[in-house]
Scaffold this motif. Structure first.
Motif, short mmCIF file in Angstrom:
data_model
loop_
_atom_site.label_atom_id
_atom_site.label_comp_id
_atom_site.label_asym_id
_atom_site.label_seq_id
_atom_site.Cartn_x
_atom_site.Cartn_y
_atom_site.Cartn_z
N ASN A 37 0.84 -1.20 0.00
CA ASN A 37 0.00 0.00 0.00
C ASN A 37 0.87 1.25 0.00
O ASN A 37 1.98 1.23 0.53
N ILE B 240 0.93 5.63 0.59
CA ILE B 240 0.31 6.87 1.04
C ILE B 240 0.92 7.97 0.20
O ILE B 240 2.14 8.09 0.10
N ILE C 154 1.11 0.92 12.02
CA ILE C 154 0.23 2.08 11.92
C ILE C 154 -1.22 1.60 11.85
O ILE C 154 -1.49 0.50 11.39
N LYS D 69 -5.35 2.50 10.78
CA LYS D 69 -6.18 3.28 9.87
C LYS D 69 -6.57 4.58 10.57
O LYS D 69 -6.99 4.57 11.73
N VAL E 80 0.47 10.11 9.62
CA VAL E 80 1.81 9.56 9.35
C VAL E 80 2.79 10.63 8.88
O VAL E 80 3.98 10.54 9.13
N ALA F 153 -3.17 7.46 7.44
CA ALA F 153 -3.17 6.14 6.79
C ALA F 153 -4.60 5.75 6.46
O ALA F 153 -5.51 5.96 7.26
N GLU F 154 -4.78 5.18 5.28
CA GLU F 154 -6.11 4.73 4.87
C GLU F 154 -6.38 3.30 5.29
O GLU F 154 -7.48 2.80 5.12
N SER G 72 -4.56 -0.08 8.08
CA SER G 72 -3.56 -0.47 9.07
C SER G 72 -2.45 -1.27 8.40
O SER G 72 -2.67 -1.88 7.35
N VAL H 52 4.93 0.05 8.37
CA VAL H 52 5.67 0.93 7.47
C VAL H 52 6.88 0.17 6.93
O VAL H 52 7.70 -0.34 7.69
#
Length: 70
Positions: free
Chosen positions: A2, A4, A23, A25, A29, A43-44, A46, A49
């Motif tokens: 994913n 960001i 992290i 949802k 960040v 964050a969209e 969980s 990183v």
């Protein structure tokens, strides 16, 4: 993996996570600064990183990848 991305052009004011960190949802960040306003990027989803693509002080454009997580 994913990603960001920056939601607008601006300077990376603060990175509030580190590689390997869990992290959640909705967690902030990165904080961008644009037109003297601080814009938190959340964050969209969980995850953990995996890579941070920017440093504090960098200029980013809308759509630039800030970090990746899985």
């Amino acid at each position: 993996m994913n990603q960001i991305v920056a939601i607008m052009a601006g300077n990376v004011w603060k990175i509030v996570v580190s590689v390997g960190e869990n992290i959640e949802k909705g967690q902030d960040v990165v904080i961008l600064e644009s037109m003297k306003m601080e814009i938190p990027i959340a964050a969209e989803a969980s995850g953990i990183v995996k890579e941070i693509h920017v440093r504090e002080g960098d200029f980013v454009n809308e759509g630039d990848i800030l970090l990746e997580f899985e």
